[in-house]
Design a protein around this motif. Structure first.
Motif, PDB file in Angstrom:
ATOM      1  N   TYR A   1       0.833  -1.207   0.000  1.00  0.00           N
ATOM      2  CA  TYR A   1       0.000   0.000   0.000  1.00  0.00           C
ATOM      3  C   TYR A   1       0.865   1.254   0.000  1.00  0.00           C
ATOM      4  CZ  TYR A   1      -3.309   3.555   1.560  1.00  0.00           C
ATOM      5  OH  TYR A   1      -4.059   4.702   1.662  1.00  0.00           O
ATOM      6  N   LEU A   2       1.853   1.275   0.877  1.00  0.00           N
ATOM      7  CA  LEU A   2       2.732   2.457   0.968  1.00  0.00           C
ATOM      8  C   LEU A   2       3.456   2.699  -0.349  1.00  0.00           C
ATOM      9  CD1 LEU A   2       4.118   1.816   4.546  1.00  0.00           C
ATOM     10  CD2 LEU A   2       2.523   3.632   3.880  1.00  0.00           C
ATOM     11  N   ALA A   3       3.906   1.623  -0.997  1.00  0.00           N
ATOM     12  CA  ALA A   3       4.608   1.762  -2.277  1.00  0.00           C
ATOM     13  C   ALA A   3       3.687   2.344  -3.345  1.00  0.00           C
ATOM     14  CB  ALA A   3       5.157   0.417  -2.732  1.00  0.00           C
ATOM     15  N   THR A   4       2.427   1.899  -3.375  1.00  0.00           N
ATOM     16  CA  THR A   4       1.507   2.420  -4.393  1.00  0.00           C
ATOM     17  C   THR A   4       1.134   3.877  -4.105  1.00  0.00           C
ATOM     18  OG1 THR A   4      -0.488   1.634  -3.265  1.00  0.00           O
ATOM     19  CG2 THR A   4       0.507   0.147  -4.870  1.00  0.00           C
ATOM     20  N   GLN A   5       1.045   4.238  -2.841  1.00  0.00           N
ATOM     21  CA  GLN A   5       0.667   5.601  -2.471  1.00  0.00           C
ATOM     22  C   GLN A   5       1.792   6.603  -2.700  1.00  0.00           C
ATOM     23  OE1 GLN A   5      -2.565   6.456  -1.577  1.00  0.00           O
ATOM     24  NE2 GLN A   5      -2.792   4.360  -2.275  1.00  0.00           N
ATOM     25  N   THR A   6       3.021   6.124  -2.656  1.00  0.00           N
ATOM     26  CA  THR A   6       4.158   7.034  -2.818  1.00  0.00           C
ATOM     27  C   THR A   6       4.873   6.799  -4.140  1.00  0.00           C
ATOM     28  OG1 THR A   6       5.571   5.541  -1.549  1.00  0.00           O
ATOM     29  CG2 THR A   6       4.521   7.337  -0.345  1.00  0.00           C
TER      30      THR A   6
END
Length: 132
Positions: free
Chosen positions: A125-130
């Motif tokens: 999730y963090l990778a897709t959001q950033t």
């Protein structure tokens, strides 16, 4: 953002001391939100500003009793009141249940974007959001 057990081996700014992929992803995500402030919830030091110079440590909330975690949270709330308005500010927690449990009842507005996700899903999730 909660602290992590994986740390640099020497004194450093808090933002540089914690070196786990989850902490790094959480910090990148938090910065992308452009908040008024970002703080680290440290099991040893309580509420930390990103540029606070601290020594590495091995304290964790996981080994603390409920009473010890509650005392830690009371200390963090006192620190948080000096930095923010618990009734008017909006808080975003990038931290596990033990770090949030005794804090959120005192906050009027908060969200937990990674709630219920296992670590692998959090990292995705963090990778897709950033856009990593």
């Amino acid at each position: 953002i909660s602290c992590s057990s994986k740390k640099a081996p020497r004194k450093a700014k808090a933002k540089d001391l914690y070196v786990s992929p989850l902490f790094i992803g959480n910090l990148r995500y938090a910065r992308s939100l452009k908040p008024d402030g970002i703080f680290i919830l440290s099991a040893k030091y309580g509420l930390l500003e990103l540029d606070s110079e601290i020594e590495p440590y091995n304290t964790t909330l996981k080994n603390m009793s409920s009473a010890q975690v509650k005392a830690w949270a009371d200390h963090v709330l006192k620190q948080l009141k000096e930095q923010s308005n618990l009734q008017n500010d909006h808080f975003i927690f990038l931290a596990g249940e033990k770090y949030r449990k005794y804090l959120v009842p005192h906050l009027a507005s908060y969200e937990i974007p990674l709630h219920g996700m296992p670590i692998g899903k959090q990292l995705q999730y963090l990778a897709t959001q950033t856009h990593e």
